[in-house]
Design a protein around this motif. Structure first.
Motif, PDB file in Angstrom:
ATOM      1  N   ALA A   1      88.406  16.662 -11.074  1.00 19.10           N
ATOM      2  CA  ALA A   1      87.600  17.313 -10.048  1.00 19.10           C
ATOM      3  C   ALA A   1      88.301  18.536  -9.481  1.00 19.10           C
ATOM      4  N   GLY A   2      87.513  19.536  -9.089  1.00 12.73           N
ATOM      5  CA  GLY A   2      88.045  20.703  -8.395  1.00 12.73           C
ATOM      6  C   GLY A   2      88.404  20.351  -6.959  1.00 12.73           C
ATOM      7  N   PHE A   3      88.981  21.322  -6.232  1.00  9.79           N
ATOM      8  CA  PHE A   3      89.489  21.061  -4.880  1.00  9.79           C
ATOM      9  C   PHE A   3      88.478  21.316  -3.770  1.00  9.79           C
ATOM     10  N   GLU A   4      87.336  21.926  -4.102  1.00  6.68           N
ATOM     11  CA  GLU A   4      86.383  22.217  -3.033  1.00  6.68           C
ATOM     12  C   GLU A   4      85.592  20.945  -2.708  1.00  6.68           C
ATOM     13  N   PRO A   5      85.055  20.866  -1.471  1.00 14.25           N
ATOM     14  CA  PRO A   5      84.360  19.624  -1.090  1.00 14.25           C
ATOM     15  C   PRO A   5      83.170  19.283  -1.995  1.00 14.25           C
ATOM     16  N   VAL A   6      82.447  20.307  -2.456  1.00 19.22           N
ATOM     17  CA  VAL A   6      81.321  20.020  -3.364  1.00 19.22           C
ATOM     18  C   VAL A   6      81.846  19.436  -4.679  1.00 19.22           C
ATOM     19  N   ASP A   7      82.981  19.965  -5.142  1.00 21.05           N
ATOM     20  CA  ASP A   7      83.594  19.425  -6.363  1.00 21.05           C
ATOM     21  C   ASP A   7      83.898  17.933  -6.187  1.00 21.05           C
ATOM     22  N   VAL A   8      84.497  17.609  -5.044  1.00 23.42           N
ATOM     23  CA  VAL A   8      84.891  16.213  -4.799  1.00 23.42           C
ATOM     24  C   VAL A   8      83.651  15.324  -4.712  1.00 23.42           C
ATOM     25  N   MET A   9      82.611  15.786  -3.996  1.00 22.93           N
ATOM     26  CA  MET A   9      81.387  14.983  -3.873  1.00 22.93           C
ATOM     27  C   MET A   9      80.727  14.778  -5.238  1.00 22.93           C
ATOM     28  N   GLN A  10      80.682  15.852  -6.041  1.00 27.07           N
ATOM     29  CA  GLN A  10      80.069  15.715  -7.366  1.00 27.07           C
ATOM     30  C   GLN A  10      80.870  14.733  -8.219  1.00 27.07           C
ATOM     31  N   ALA A  11      82.199  14.837  -8.146  1.00 27.11           N
ATOM     32  CA  ALA A  11      83.037  13.951  -8.958  1.00 27.11           C
ATOM     33  C   ALA A  11      82.857  12.489  -8.543  1.00 27.11           C
ATOM     34  N   ILE A  12      82.733  12.249  -7.225  1.00 24.38           N
ATOM     35  CA  ILE A  12      82.509  10.871  -6.762  1.00 24.38           C
ATOM     36  C   ILE A  12      81.173  10.369  -7.299  1.00 24.38           C
ATOM     37  N   SER A  13      80.182  11.255  -7.226  1.00 23.74           N
ATOM     38  CA  SER A  13      78.868  10.894  -7.757  1.00 23.74           C
ATOM     39  C   SER A  13      78.953  10.541  -9.242  1.00 23.74           C
ATOM     40  N   MET A  14      79.755  11.315  -9.981  1.00 25.53           N
ATOM     41  CA  MET A  14      79.909  11.043 -11.427  1.00 25.53           C
ATOM     42  C   MET A  14      80.587   9.694 -11.660  1.00 25.53           C
ATOM     43  N   ILE A  15      81.569   9.372 -10.803  1.00 25.76           N
ATOM     44  CA  ILE A  15      82.261   8.082 -10.938  1.00 25.76           C
ATOM     45  C   ILE A  15      81.301   6.931 -10.628  1.00 25.76           C
ATOM     46  N   VAL A  16      80.555   7.073  -9.520  1.00 23.15           N
ATOM     47  CA  VAL A  16      79.625   6.002  -9.126  1.00 23.15           C
ATOM     48  C   VAL A  16      78.575   5.795 -10.225  1.00 23.15           C
ATOM     49  N   LYS A  17      78.101   6.915 -10.790  1.00 21.35           N
ATOM     50  CA  LYS A  17      77.114   6.818 -11.881  1.00 21.35           C
ATOM     51  C   LYS A  17      77.680   6.040 -13.070  1.00 21.35           C
ATOM     52  N   GLN A  18      78.942   6.301 -13.384  1.00 19.38           N
ATOM     53  CA  GLN A  18      79.568   5.566 -14.497  1.00 19.38           C
ATOM     54  C   GLN A  18      79.512   4.062 -14.241  1.00 19.38           C
ATOM     55  N   PHE A  19      79.804   3.656 -13.005  1.00 17.06           N
ATOM     56  CA  PHE A  19      79.773   2.219 -12.677  1.00 17.06           C
ATOM     57  C   PHE A  19      78.345   1.681 -12.734  1.00 17.06           C
ATOM     58  N   CYS A  20      77.378   2.474 -12.241  1.00 17.75           N
ATOM     59  CA  CYS A  20      75.972   2.054 -12.276  1.00 17.75           C
ATOM     60  C   CYS A  20      75.506   1.836 -13.707  1.00 17.75           C
ATOM     61  N   GLU A  21      75.967   2.728 -14.586  1.00 11.90           N
ATOM     62  CA  GLU A  21      75.497   2.681 -15.978  1.00 11.90           C
ATOM     63  C   GLU A  21      76.458   1.917 -16.871  1.00 11.90           C
ATOM     64  N   ASP A  22      77.422   1.250 -16.250  1.00 13.21           N
ATOM     65  CA  ASP A  22      78.379   0.427 -16.987  1.00 13.21           C
ATOM     66  C   ASP A  22      79.130   1.231 -18.050  1.00 13.21           C
ATOM     67  N   ARG A  23      79.479   2.476 -17.691  1.00 10.70           N
ATOM     68  CA  ARG A  23      80.271   3.309 -18.599  1.00 10.70           C
ATOM     69  C   ARG A  23      81.692   3.400 -18.052  1.00 10.70           C
ATOM     70  N   CYS A  24      82.645   3.744 -18.920  1.00 10.36           N
ATOM     71  CA  CYS A  24      84.016   3.962 -18.468  1.00 10.36           C
ATOM     72  C   CYS A  24      84.581   5.107 -19.299  1.00 10.36           C
ATOM     73  N   GLU A  25      84.521   6.324 -18.725  1.00 10.26           N
ATOM     74  CA  GLU A  25      84.827   7.509 -19.524  1.00 10.26           C
ATOM     75  C   GLU A  25      85.736   8.486 -18.794  1.00 10.26           C
ATOM     76  N   LEU A  26      86.240   9.441 -19.584  1.00  5.58           N
ATOM     77  CA  LEU A  26      86.950  10.588 -19.041  1.00  5.58           C
ATOM     78  C   LEU A  26      85.959  11.742 -18.979  1.00  5.58           C
ATOM     79  N   GLU A  27      85.706  12.262 -17.786  1.00  6.50           N
ATOM     80  CA  GLU A  27      84.760  13.368 -17.648  1.00  6.50           C
ATOM     81  C   GLU A  27      85.408  14.505 -16.864  1.00  6.50           C
ATOM     82  N   ILE A  28      84.878  15.720 -17.054  1.00  7.20           N
ATOM     83  CA  ILE A  28      85.383  16.878 -16.306  1.00  7.20           C
ATOM     84  C   ILE A  28      84.279  17.398 -15.395  1.00  7.20           C
ATOM     85  N   GLU A  29      84.538  17.396 -14.121  1.00  2.00           N
ATOM     86  CA  GLU A  29      83.622  18.038 -13.170  1.00  2.00           C
ATOM     87  C   GLU A  29      83.985  19.521 -13.055  1.00  2.00           C
TER      88      GLU A  29
END
Lengths: 381, 93
Positions: A233-261
């Motif tokens: 994730a990038g250092f700006e607050p939107v970056d952090v929020m998007q990255a958290i959203s991506m992590i939560v989505k992974q858990f919702c969809e039962d995925r476990c991956e390396l992603e780049i925000e």
């Protein structure tokens, strides 16, 4: 649309976007019947998370664990003592970066050394050593090099110039450390305390600028071998929020991956030229001691033997102590860095331990978890 | 320590491989020794401790900003619809 600098500053701090992500995360988090503990490894993220009050924007089942990613904080007293002793040599100018100058060793900080007459200089760039060396031809300039993968290539680039230009009076004391090793240590070294604190690392926010240099590839083992998702994730607050959203989505969809925000700067491969420079001049050290965490295997770098004539640790071997120094007994930084305690759990937080007189590693630099809680802690009430 | 700021390249000195950049309206210089791509005046780079670390991918940055706008637009639409529905559910006086 053409990109302007303003878009880079404002766009990634936009309040509406942050709120929009807040909603998305809330909706997704409802689908999970568990808590997700996300470790932000990097101090830059800790700072953003606290500064923008991100924990308060998140649903109660999404929590942060503050990791050990501040190069100033993790510097053990032993290494600061080295810098102090070197700076006290008559013909030495000790040069370093950032808040390093304020961090106490066992004899005091580099600032204290300066008040006793030592020539200690703080620079914004390692390249400034070149100017200092030129202006002080009779002095030995020792660059006390600190930082993760992010700053290692800059030290290498300086050494590259020193060699090519045959500069005789610049030397290096190397304290560069690497991120994957400490992440592995934190996951592997869980003990019985974890259950009682009810903390656990479920996923990682990947450090931004380490990844610009190393590429996202260095985190591949964590989703693969440890089943911990990583989102860079990038250092700006939107970056952090998007990255958290991506992590939560992974858990919702039962995925476990390396992603780049942080796609605008990070690739899978990273900056190859910088990696080549690091590999040319540096090799792993067997053990590097981290303040608060102890010795971690393969987590540090030193100059290769063929460059030892530039290595202050080799040159000044006789006067640099090797004894280990214990961390302060009341300080719980070790537990905080392992995600087993919060800064506010510490009995000396904000009392005996404050930013202007830090006891433990997490209070030492403005990017440490305790320092961030101290500065922005009112937001948590 | 780790906070690096995006900057725009204003000029490049080929001989020293040092560029001048604009960072939030402040001009400063940075080494291009770590950059492995071609950079030119007008490009955006990330500066850290006096070095350009990498070029900022303009397309990716624009794509992110567009994505964010879409999310906001969608949210606003949802919010508008929620408002309409709420008002329809209100007991008629």
């Amino acid at each position: 649309m053409q990109l302007e600098l303003k878009d880079l500053y404002d766009g990634f701090r936009d309040a509406k976007t942050i709120k929009a992500y807040k909603k998305i995360i809330e909706e997704d988090a409802k689908k999970l019947n568990r808590t997700i503990n996300i470790m932000e490894v990097c101090g830059g993220h800790t700072h953003t998370i606290m500064k923008y009050g991100i924990p308060q924007l998140l649903p109660s089942n999404i929590k942060f664990i503050h990791g050990p990613g501040c190069p100033v904080c993790i510097m053990p007293k032993e290494r600061i003592d080295h810098a102090y002793i070197l700076s006290m040599q008559d013909d030495v100018i000790l040069v370093t970066l950032g808040d390093m100058i304020k961090v106490p060793g066992s004899n005091g900080s580099l600032q204290d050394a300066r008040s006793k007459g030592a020539d200690v200089r703080f620079v914004y760039s390692p390249m400034d050593c070149l100017k200092i060396a030129k202006e002080n031809p009779t002095k030995k300039i020792i660059f006390f090099a600190i930082g993760f993968e992010t700053t290692t290539p800059m030290t290498a680039a300086l050494l590259d110039i020193v060699i090519k230009q045959e500069i005789k009076n610049i030397f290096f004391h190397i304290n560069h450390v690497t991120v994957p090793e400490v992440m592995r240590e934190l996951i592997d070294s869980r003990d019985e305390h974890v259950d009682s604190y009810n903390h656990n690392i479920d996923a990682f926010l990947g450090p931004s600028h380490v990844s610009v240099i190393s590429g996202s590839k260095i985190y591949e083992e964590f989703p693969k071998n440890y089943k911990k998702p990583v989102v860079v994730a990038g250092f700006e607050p939107v970056d952090v929020m998007q990255a958290i959203s991506m992590i939560v989505k992974q858990f919702c969809e039962d995925r476990c991956e390396l992603e780049i925000e942080y796609k605008r700067l990070v690739t899978y491969e990273g900056n190859i030229k910088a990696q080549e420079l690091i590999n040319k001049y540096f090799q792993k050290v067997c053990l590097f001691k981290w303040r608060g965490l102890g010795n971690i295997k393969d987590s540090g770098l030193k100059l290769k033997a063929e460059y030892s004539k530039y290595d202050a640790e080799v040159i000044y071997k006789e006067i640099l102590p090797i004894e280990e120094i214990e961390d302060h007994k009341l300080c719980i930084c070790s537990d905080i860095l392992r995600g087993m305690a919060s800064p506010t759990d510490c009995t000396i937080f904000g009392t005996a331990c404050k930013p202007n007189k830090p006891v433990g590693s997490c209070m030492v630099s403005s990017e440490g978890a305790c320092a961030a809680y101290y500065k922005y802690g009112n937001l948590l009430k | 320590m780790c906070l690096s700021i995006p900057s725009k390249i204003k000029s490049i000195d080929k001989e020293s491989n040092i560029c001048t950049v604009d960072t939030m309206g402040i001009e400063r210089s940075a080494s291009l020794d770590l950059i492995d791509q071609d950079v030119k005046v007008g490009d955006y780079v990330l500066i850290h401790i006096g070095f350009a670390m990498n070029k900022i991918d303009e397309e990716d940055a624009i794509e992110s900003l567009k994505l964010y706008q879409e999310i906001i637009d969608k949210m606003e639409e949802e919010e508008r619809q929620a408002l309409i529905q709420e008002s329809e559910n209100c007991p008629k006086s």
